[in-house]
Design an enzyme around this catalytic site. Structure first.
Site: not given
Ligand code: NAP
Length: 485
Positions: A86, A176, A229, A234, A334
């Site tokens: 955590d 890219k 965003d 970007h 969007k």
């Molecule tokens: P997500 O699907 O909600 O995943 C979050 C991850 O963090 C999970 O593995 C979660 O697992 C873990 N986590 C949450 N709280 C935690 C804690 N206290 N200790 C340890 N692990 C923890 O989020 P995501 O979409 O992958 O996004 C992650 C980051 O990337 C964010 O900052 C987001 O803004 C950025 N981002 C995402 C995308 C995209 O396409 N998804 C694109 C650009 C940027 P557990 O809950 O099991 O611990």
């Protein structure tokens, strides 16, 4: 060179949709340095075997040609490990420290792909656990803050425990291939440089259009909006790539110094320009490819009275000798008519016309970023002289360079490129803290203006190119968006 890549958020959406497929492609192509470990971190009760099984199941959702065979996955899986941790609990880092210190890899990459609110906790705790040595590189995903103050607060914390050259702030647009080719076009060829200025260029248009809506991320998106965003990061990075002076060399700081100068030269907002040069929109129900889609306020998780913008169009100007007076139009949204990211450089018409040409005809360079990846150079030529006497009128023709056809579509994807660069310690395609702060400083007056505005975002039907005010804004300068003229 051995490496350990610690993936905080190793079970999250970003990890399985982007990072694992990118790491697998690098592994498949033999570009990952041998002897590496990829260590997923999250709060789930998983061991290495269960984590490997989870990642394998997620690969089933990846495009067929990017999916590993049984045998390939078995080899890739040997790299995968998992630690339950955590990130908010200091005691949990002892296990990670033990795992990392057991073999002392040459490079340790900490990829922070958790919620943005946890970025500083991770940085502070890896330092407290003594894991911030010179071999450590930390990758921070976007968004880094939601305004200038919060961005500064994150950067200040990060600076206390890591040196700037250890911090890799991701803007995946910079990874890219088309964006790298933009640098190549400008600084690897002499052809365009003499033309790349106010005397020859009438206006530049940067469009990042998505046909998708907010999907299942409505509640999250409603706190962000299109300006934070897409524009703050970007679109402004693309504007920098187009507007910057040639750097003195290809080193990261030489490039980033020039991008910073562009951001500093952006004309500050006034009450008048905020009203006339920025359009905020929000999609309503409409039709995309023959399918009816709901409006933004009817998407799951979005409040019925949401004021969040799903579209922004704005007019920027770089106040320096090269660009003074040239409008840079940025547009993103969007549920627009199509998925399309492109930069259009509109050249001025010839100073004196001796041919008959279509109205408004002039040269145009189009840099396609997605889904196409390539360049189009629009020229005027005499197309057909048959049956004519004298000079035939000129008609538009174009030179078309499709990078996918030319170099193959198997080129390195954005996340793969960026991950390999982090492992190799190359910072060229990552954003420095001062660039990021300057970008926030420039967009913040827009956020303030909207916060105090009594006007709602302008509605636009899903499947169109945004509110009509966006076309009206550009028409006031005597121009039109590239798909309109
Ligand atoms: P997500 O699907 O909600 O995943 C979050 C991850 O963090 C999970 O593995 C979660 O697992 C873990 N986590 C949450 N709280 C935690 C804690 N206290 N200790 C340890 N692990 C923890 O989020 P995501 O979409 O992958 O996004 C992650 C980051 O990337 C964010 O900052 C987001 O803004 C950025 N981002 C995402 C995308 C995209 O396409 N998804 C694109 C650009 C940027 P557990 O809950 O099991 O611990």
């Amino acid at each position: 060179m051995s490496f350990d890549l610690v993936l905080f958020g190793g079970t999250g959406d970003l990890a399985w949709r982007k990072l694992m497929p990118a790491l697998f492609q690098a592994f498949r192509h033999g570009s990952l340095p041998p002897g590496g470990r990829i260590i997923g971190v999250a709060r789930d009760e998983l061991d290495d075997q269960a984590y490997r099984a989870l990642i394998k199941s997620r690969f089933d959702r990846v495009d067929l040609d990017k999916r590993p065979s049984q045998e390939e996955f078995a080899r890739f899986a040997e790299l995968l490990h998992f630690i339950r941790l955590d990130v908010t609990k200091p005691a949990d880092y002892a296990r990670l420290a033990e795992l990392l210190q057991a073999r002392q890899a040459d490079t340790v990459v900490m990829y922070v792909a958790t919620a943005p609110g946890l970025f500083t906790a991770v940085c502070e705790q890896i330092a407290a656990a003594g894991l911030n040595g010179p071999q450590t590189r930390v990758v921070l995903e976007k968004p880094l803050g939601h305004d200038l103050a919060s961005n500064r607060a994150i950067n200040d914390t990060v600076r206390r425990v890591l040196s700037e050259k250890q911090v890799f702030r991701i803007d995946h647009y910079l990874g890219k291939p088309a964006v790298q080719n933009l640098f190549a076009l400008r600084f690897g060829n002499s052809l365009f440089e003499p033309l790349w200025r106010r005397e020859t260029i009438a206006n530049i248009q940067i469009t990042i259009a998505e046909d998708l809506g907010v999907e299942k991320r409505g509640a999250y998106y409603d706190h962000i909006g299109a300006l934070r965003d897409m524009v703050q990061n970007h679109a402004l990075q693309l504007l920098c790539a187009i507007g910057m002076e040639p750097p003195i060399n290809a080193h990261a700081d030489a490039i980033r110094d020039e991008k910073l100068k562009v951001l500093r030269a952006l004309k500050p907002w006034t009450v008048e320009t905020l009203q006339q040069h920025v359009v905020r929109g929000q999609y309503t129900a409409g039709n995309l490819g023959g399918v009816a889609v709901p409006g933004y306020r009817d998407e799951p998780g979005v409040p019925a009275n949401s004021q969040t913008e799903t579209f922004v169009a704005l007019r920027a100007e770089i106040a320096n000798w090269r660009w003074a007076g040239v409008p840079f139009y940025i547009r993103t949204g969007k549920r627009l008519a199509e998925r399309d990211a492109r930069i259009v450089v509109n050249f001025r018409p010839t100073p004196h016309a001796i041919f008959s040409t279509p109205p408004g005809a002039a040269n145009r360079l189009v840099i396609n970023l997605q889904p196409k990846d390539g360049l189009e150079l629009h020229l005027l030529a005499q197309a057909d002289q048959r049956g004519r006497s004298g000079m035939a009128p000129l008609a538009p023709v174009q030179l078309d360079l499709d990078f996918d056809k030319r170099f193959g579509s198997e080129r390195v994807g954005a996340y793969e490129r960026l991950l390999l660069d982090v492992i190799a310690g190359r910072l060229n395609l990552f954003v420095r803290s001062d660039e990021q702060e300057e970008a926030w400083r420039w967009v913040e007056p827009i956020l303030d203006h909207w916060r105090h505005s009594t006007h709602e975002p302008r509605p636009y039907a899903a499947g169109t190119w945004g509110p009509s005010a966006s076309s009206a804004m550009i028409a006031r300068d005597g121009y039109c968006w590239s798909e309109e003229c």
